[in-house]
Design a protein around this motif. Structure first.
Motif, short mmCIF file in Angstrom:
data_model
loop_
_atom_site.label_atom_id
_atom_site.label_comp_id
_atom_site.label_asym_id
_atom_site.label_seq_id
_atom_site.Cartn_x
_atom_site.Cartn_y
_atom_site.Cartn_z
N PRO A 151 0.52 -1.14 0.16
CA PRO A 151 0.04 0.08 0.05
C PRO A 151 0.90 1.32 0.12
N VAL A 152 1.91 1.28 -0.88
CA VAL A 152 2.86 2.54 -0.88
C VAL A 152 2.53 3.02 -2.38
N VAL A 153 1.92 3.82 -2.60
CA VAL A 153 1.61 4.83 -3.66
C VAL A 153 1.54 6.17 -3.69
N LEU A 154 2.77 6.62 -4.43
CA LEU A 154 2.95 8.15 -4.26
C LEU A 154 2.30 8.87 -5.59
N PRO A 155 1.37 9.62 -5.30
CA PRO A 155 1.02 10.45 -6.56
C PRO A 155 1.95 11.48 -7.31
N THR A 156 2.01 11.67 -8.43
CA THR A 156 2.58 12.59 -9.26
C THR A 156 1.96 13.68 -10.06
N THR A 157 2.43 14.70 -10.46
CA THR A 157 1.41 15.72 -10.96
C THR A 157 2.41 16.26 -12.19
N GLU A 158 1.65 16.72 -13.12
CA GLU A 158 2.34 17.68 -14.15
C GLU A 158 2.33 19.35 -13.79
N ASN A 159 1.82 19.48 -12.63
CA ASN A 159 1.50 20.97 -12.11
C ASN A 159 2.68 21.57 -12.12
N GLU A 160 3.12 22.72 -12.97
CA GLU A 160 4.28 23.46 -12.99
C GLU A 160 4.44 24.23 -11.70
N ILE A 161 3.76 24.55 -10.69
CA ILE A 161 3.99 24.92 -9.18
C ILE A 161 4.44 23.90 -8.49
N LEU A 162 3.87 22.84 -8.53
CA LEU A 162 4.13 21.76 -7.46
C LEU A 162 5.15 20.93 -7.94
N ARG A 163 5.71 20.77 -9.06
CA ARG A 163 6.78 19.91 -9.45
C ARG A 163 8.11 20.38 -8.51
N PRO A 164 8.64 21.53 -8.67
CA PRO A 164 9.80 21.84 -8.13
C PRO A 164 9.66 21.82 -6.63
N ILE A 165 8.21 21.83 -6.13
CA ILE A 165 8.15 21.58 -4.44
C ILE A 165 8.22 20.12 -4.21
N LEU A 166 7.77 19.22 -4.99
CA LEU A 166 7.91 17.86 -4.68
C LEU A 166 9.23 17.45 -4.82
N LYS A 167 10.16 18.07 -6.05
CA LYS A 167 11.51 17.68 -5.95
C LYS A 167 12.21 18.15 -4.56
N TYR A 168 11.97 19.52 -4.33
CA TYR A 168 12.56 19.90 -2.81
C TYR A 168 12.09 18.89 -1.72
N ILE A 169 11.10 18.53 -1.54
CA ILE A 169 10.75 17.56 -0.49
C ILE A 169 11.58 16.35 -0.40
N HIS A 170 11.74 15.88 -1.83
CA HIS A 170 12.29 14.55 -1.99
C HIS A 170 13.80 14.64 -1.70
N GLN A 171 14.65 15.76 -2.04
CA GLN A 171 15.85 16.24 -1.79
C GLN A 171 15.98 16.63 -0.38
N ASN A 172 15.08 16.93 0.37
CA ASN A 172 15.41 17.46 1.73
C ASN A 172 14.50 16.60 2.69
N ILE A 173 14.27 15.37 2.84
CA ILE A 173 13.45 14.49 3.33
C ILE A 173 13.92 14.38 4.93
N GLU A 174 15.26 14.66 5.28
CA GLU A 174 15.83 14.67 6.40
C GLU A 174 15.56 15.84 7.25
N LYS A 175 15.12 17.03 6.65
CA LYS A 175 14.81 18.26 7.42
C LYS A 175 13.50 18.31 7.80
N PRO A 176 13.21 19.18 8.90
CA PRO A 176 11.90 19.44 9.12
C PRO A 176 11.29 20.22 7.88
N LEU A 177 10.11 19.53 7.66
CA LEU A 177 9.28 20.06 6.77
C LEU A 177 7.86 20.40 6.96
N ASN A 178 7.40 21.59 6.89
CA ASN A 178 6.07 22.12 7.43
C ASN A 178 5.44 22.98 6.11
N LEU A 179 4.37 22.76 6.03
CA LEU A 179 3.35 23.62 5.15
C LEU A 179 3.92 25.21 4.92
N GLU A 180 3.80 25.77 6.19
CA GLU A 180 4.08 27.12 6.06
C GLU A 180 5.51 27.54 5.74
#
Length: 263
Positions: A151-180
């Protein structure tokens, strides 16, 4: 496009087999047969237009006929075993006719896959009857074990605003990540970013970060010698108990059991 793909559908009634000792980088594609793939000695991802499925060791992927996809790996792999089944071999009411997923490989199934290692190309009942009957038996084992997908499925998107944000999350997963903090980093309001995730990813920002952390931890559990505690901190958790609880929630196994069962 890999040359073997042009031959998969040449004979609609045959089972087609392709083993590769090296990882082939294949773009998004589809075919008229169902695909079963087992990656030996590595972890990979099954990518569709909308989702990415984590594909660990000791599991196989099932891709329904006509589903556009590709498979990528972040690690080197020993062997990729691909088996393509005609749609007519799968019962019309079976969920594998329409639904894909990642399923565990039993010892029996793994040995049967290895047995076909020297077979390549079309296997049909006219020219290779005994091999074809073996593939029918393998298919029946697949139908039996394809009950509960990973049960491990990660959605993807072509949205141009979200794509760099998703990349940032993956590259900085060891850091505290919050919405704000992420919203501020990318010049968005928290409310706008929250809506973008719900609309395009069909999950919240926090759910996406949680899934990404767990997928990264699964990779480390299978591909590194780090301790469970080290993995927890490497994936952004501030305690072993918080990591173990989140992992159990999503994978339905403890981190230590997941490592033991898949290595």
């Amino acid at each position: 496009m890999a040359s073997f793909l042009s031959r998969v559908d040449n004979n609609p009634s045959s089972v087609f087999i392709h083993h590769s000792k090296i990882e082939e980088h294949i773009p998004m594609h589809c075919h008229d047969k169902h695909q079963m793939s087992y990656v030996e000695g590595g972890v990979a991802f099954l990518n569709t237009k909308k989702k990415s499925y984590f594909f660990p060791a000791r599991h196989f992927i099932w891709i329904p006929a006509g589903r556009e996809h590709n498979v990528t790996s972040r690690t080197s792999v020993k062997m990729v075993h691909n088996i393509y089944f005609p749609k007519t071999l799968i019962p019309t009411n079976h969920k594998l006719q329409k639904h894909g997923g990642i399923f565990p490989v039993t010892n029996l199934l793994m040995e049967m896959i290895y047995y076909t290692e020297n077979w390549n190309g079309d296997i049909n009942k006219l020219q290779k009857k005994s091999n074809y009957e073996f593939m029918l038996a393998l298919k029946n084992i697949v139908l039996d074990v394809a009950e509960t997908p990973l049960p491990v499925v990660l959605p993807t998107t072509e949205n141009e605003i979200l794509r760099p944000i998703l990349k940032y999350i993956h590259q900085n997963i060891e850091k505290p990540l919050n919405l704000e903090g992420i919203a501020y980093e990318f010049g968005q309001s928290s409310r706008t970013l929250s809506r973008l995730f719900q609309k395009n990813m069909e999950m919240s920002f926090l759910q996406y970060v949680k899934l990404t952390r767990i997928i990264k931890s699964m990779e480390l559990l299978l591909q590194s010698e780090l301790s469970i505690t080290q993995i927890a901190f490497s994936c952004g958790y501030n305690s072993l108990s918080a990591f173990s609880y989140a992992f159990q929630q999503i994978v339905h196994r403890s981190p230590i059991n997941f490592r033991k069962q898949n290595r």
